[in-house]
Design an enzyme around this catalytic site. Structure first.
Site, mmCIF file in Angstrom:
data_model
loop_
_atom_site.group_PDB
_atom_site.id
_atom_site.type_symbol
_atom_site.label_atom_id
_atom_site.label_comp_id
_atom_site.label_asym_id
_atom_site.label_seq_id
_atom_site.Cartn_x
_atom_site.Cartn_y
_atom_site.Cartn_z
ATOM 1 N N ARG A 150 -2.963 -1.202 -6.858
ATOM 2 C CA ARG A 150 -2.663 0.145 -6.390
ATOM 3 C C ARG A 150 -2.549 1.065 -7.607
ATOM 4 O O ARG A 150 -2.285 0.611 -8.728
ATOM 5 C CB ARG A 150 -1.348 0.175 -5.610
ATOM 6 C CG ARG A 150 -1.319 -0.676 -4.347
ATOM 7 C CD ARG A 150 0.057 -0.570 -3.689
ATOM 8 N NE ARG A 150 0.119 -1.282 -2.417
ATOM 9 C CZ ARG A 150 0.558 -2.536 -2.288
ATOM 10 N NH1 ARG A 150 0.987 -3.201 -3.358
ATOM 11 N NH2 ARG A 150 0.595 -3.120 -1.106
ATOM 12 N N LYS A 172 4.791 -2.766 -3.655
ATOM 13 C CA LYS A 172 5.635 -1.987 -2.752
ATOM 14 C C LYS A 172 6.902 -2.765 -2.408
ATOM 15 O O LYS A 172 6.875 -3.979 -2.277
ATOM 16 C CB LYS A 172 4.862 -1.662 -1.473
ATOM 17 C CG LYS A 172 3.861 -0.529 -1.624
ATOM 18 C CD LYS A 172 3.280 -0.145 -0.286
ATOM 19 C CE LYS A 172 2.352 1.066 -0.393
ATOM 20 N NZ LYS A 172 1.792 1.456 0.911
ATOM 21 N N HIS A 241 -7.832 4.208 -4.823
ATOM 22 C CA HIS A 241 -7.751 3.483 -3.567
ATOM 23 C C HIS A 241 -9.116 2.967 -3.124
ATOM 24 O O HIS A 241 -9.235 1.908 -2.510
ATOM 25 C CB HIS A 241 -7.156 4.385 -2.480
ATOM 26 C CG HIS A 241 -6.915 3.679 -1.184
ATOM 27 N ND1 HIS A 241 -6.071 2.595 -1.071
ATOM 28 C CD2 HIS A 241 -7.420 3.882 0.060
ATOM 29 C CE1 HIS A 241 -6.065 2.172 0.185
ATOM 30 N NE2 HIS A 241 -6.872 2.931 0.882
ATOM 31 N N ARG A 244 -9.802 -0.180 -5.009
ATOM 32 C CA ARG A 244 -8.987 -1.261 -4.415
ATOM 33 C C ARG A 244 -9.623 -1.739 -3.115
ATOM 34 O O ARG A 244 -9.701 -2.940 -2.837
ATOM 35 C CB ARG A 244 -7.568 -0.747 -4.183
ATOM 36 C CG ARG A 244 -6.631 -1.708 -3.434
ATOM 37 C CD ARG A 244 -5.232 -1.119 -3.456
ATOM 38 N NE ARG A 244 -4.357 -1.643 -2.416
ATOM 39 C CZ ARG A 244 -3.625 -2.754 -2.541
ATOM 40 N NH1 ARG A 244 -3.706 -3.468 -3.648
ATOM 41 N NH2 ARG A 244 -2.837 -3.152 -1.558
ATOM 42 N N HIS A 267 -0.052 -7.418 0.547
ATOM 43 C CA HIS A 267 0.290 -6.946 1.887
ATOM 44 C C HIS A 267 1.328 -7.864 2.526
ATOM 45 O O HIS A 267 1.179 -9.095 2.485
ATOM 46 C CB HIS A 267 -0.952 -6.917 2.784
ATOM 47 C CG HIS A 267 -1.871 -5.784 2.482
ATOM 48 N ND1 HIS A 267 -3.184 -5.750 2.886
ATOM 49 C CD2 HIS A 267 -1.668 -4.617 1.802
ATOM 50 C CE1 HIS A 267 -3.747 -4.630 2.486
ATOM 51 N NE2 HIS A 267 -2.844 -3.926 1.823
ATOM 52 N N TYR A 276 -7.585 -3.024 6.551
ATOM 53 C CA TYR A 276 -7.925 -2.525 5.228
ATOM 54 C C TYR A 276 -9.290 -2.987 4.759
ATOM 55 O O TYR A 276 -9.971 -2.297 4.018
ATOM 56 C CB TYR A 276 -6.859 -3.057 4.257
ATOM 57 C CG TYR A 276 -6.733 -2.358 2.949
ATOM 58 C CD1 TYR A 276 -7.582 -2.633 1.897
ATOM 59 C CD2 TYR A 276 -5.723 -1.421 2.754
ATOM 60 C CE1 TYR A 276 -7.440 -2.009 0.678
ATOM 61 C CE2 TYR A 276 -5.566 -0.797 1.540
ATOM 62 C CZ TYR A 276 -6.434 -1.097 0.506
ATOM 63 O OH TYR A 276 -6.280 -0.479 -0.702
#
Length: 304
Positions: A150, A172, A241, A244, A267, A276
């Site tokens: 990211r 995250k 992005h 990615r 994830h 995704y």
């Protein structure tokens, strides 16, 4: 119920608590969302945190939608309000969370189109002038595509997080993970590290720095990738992005290992990875026919 507290003070307290465990980007986003709500509430004459109810929140989200806020932004506004309301419930300012009764418009399925493998290879292999900034840019590009990072993860990298063939990142929710670094990315990083000291300030720990020797920010990285796409003749807009997403799509197309891609992307839920990566249904169907023990079961004599 707790003692009366103004809405502004309650929001400030909540954001201070949030800052102790959430990322700077999350805190900044929630501050923006909740500040907008406080301004709206003040215009309605609401100043106490205990006055937060479903009607007020619905009116706020409706007003935001009327002024053109996107479904994604509305969903974030609602999420910020809901988590703030949860905090008020824990503090006994509210009996229950009134935001849970609200729904925001369904967000459109928007996925960036992955770059063509050959076009991306030509883009990455485009010669550059060998200057420190060019070596830095090449290392960033290769690392984005090699490891599926990211933007925030790459920007936050320190030199100490690099190893011979992998990199340790903080994803995250402050969840650490280790991702491999491919051969071409290793070569680009080695070339950059040989000249990094000519740009970096003496005490700077960041892997990627700008001309002033400080850590590169998100905007600077985004801007540089967009510039490189023009300079190198890539006929499409390039942003972190999209690199990615291309990493995930290309890896899934060749490996068909959804769980591995999920792990590499960091994830929490497999469903996120499925959306995704744009699963190639035809490829999956062919793999199923070739591998599943009952996909091509021959009929028995009684069935013939």
């Amino acid at each position: 119920m707790g003692s009366p507290e103004t809405l502004v003070d309650a929001v400030a307290g909540y954001l201070a608590t949030l800052a102790s465990h959430a990322s700077l980007a999350t805190v900044a986003a929630y501050r923006q969302d909740l500040s907008a709500f406080c301004q709206f509430a003040e215009q309605r004459g609401v100043t106490q945190a205990s006055a937060l109810d479903t009607a007020l929140a619905r009116a706020f989200l409706g007003a935001e939608r009327s002024r053109g806020l996107s479904p994604r932004s509305l969903a974030r506004r609602r999420a910020a309000l809901s988590r703030f309301a949860d905090a008020l419930v824990r503090d006994q300012v509210l009996m229950d969370n009134p935001i849970r009764l609200l729904r925001t418009p369904k967000q459109p399925s928007h996925l960036p189109k992955p770059l063509d493998v050959d076009a991306l290879a030509r883009f990455l292999d485009t010669p550059h002038d060998g200057s420190p900034l060019s070596l830095r840019d090449q290392a960033m590009l290769e690392l984005f595509y090699s490891s599926g990072l990211r933007l925030a993860e790459l920007a936050a990298l320190d030199v100490s997080q690099l190893a011979a063939n992998h990199v340790r990142v903080m994803g995250k929710g402050s969840k650490p993970r280790q991702v491999p670094v491919g051969r071409r990315a290793q070569q680009a990083l080695t070339a950059w590290l040989t000249c990094r000291a000519s740009l970096a300030a003496s005490a700077e720990t960041a892997l990627f720095v700008g001309q002033r020797g400080q850590r590169l920010g998100h905007r600077a990285i985004q801007k540089r990738l967009a510039q490189l796409s023009v300079v190198r003749g890539l006929p499409e807009h390039l942003h972190p992005h999209r690199l990615r997403h291309s990493f995930a799509s290309h890896l899934l197309e060749s490996s068909q290992d959804l769980r591995a891609v999920q792990e590499l992307l960091g994830h929490a839920n497999l469903s996120t990875t499925q959306v995704y990566t744009r699963l190639d249904w035809q490829h999956l169907a062919e793999s199923y026919d070739a591998a599943h023990p009952r996909a091509k079961r021959r009929p028995s004599e009684s069935e013939s």
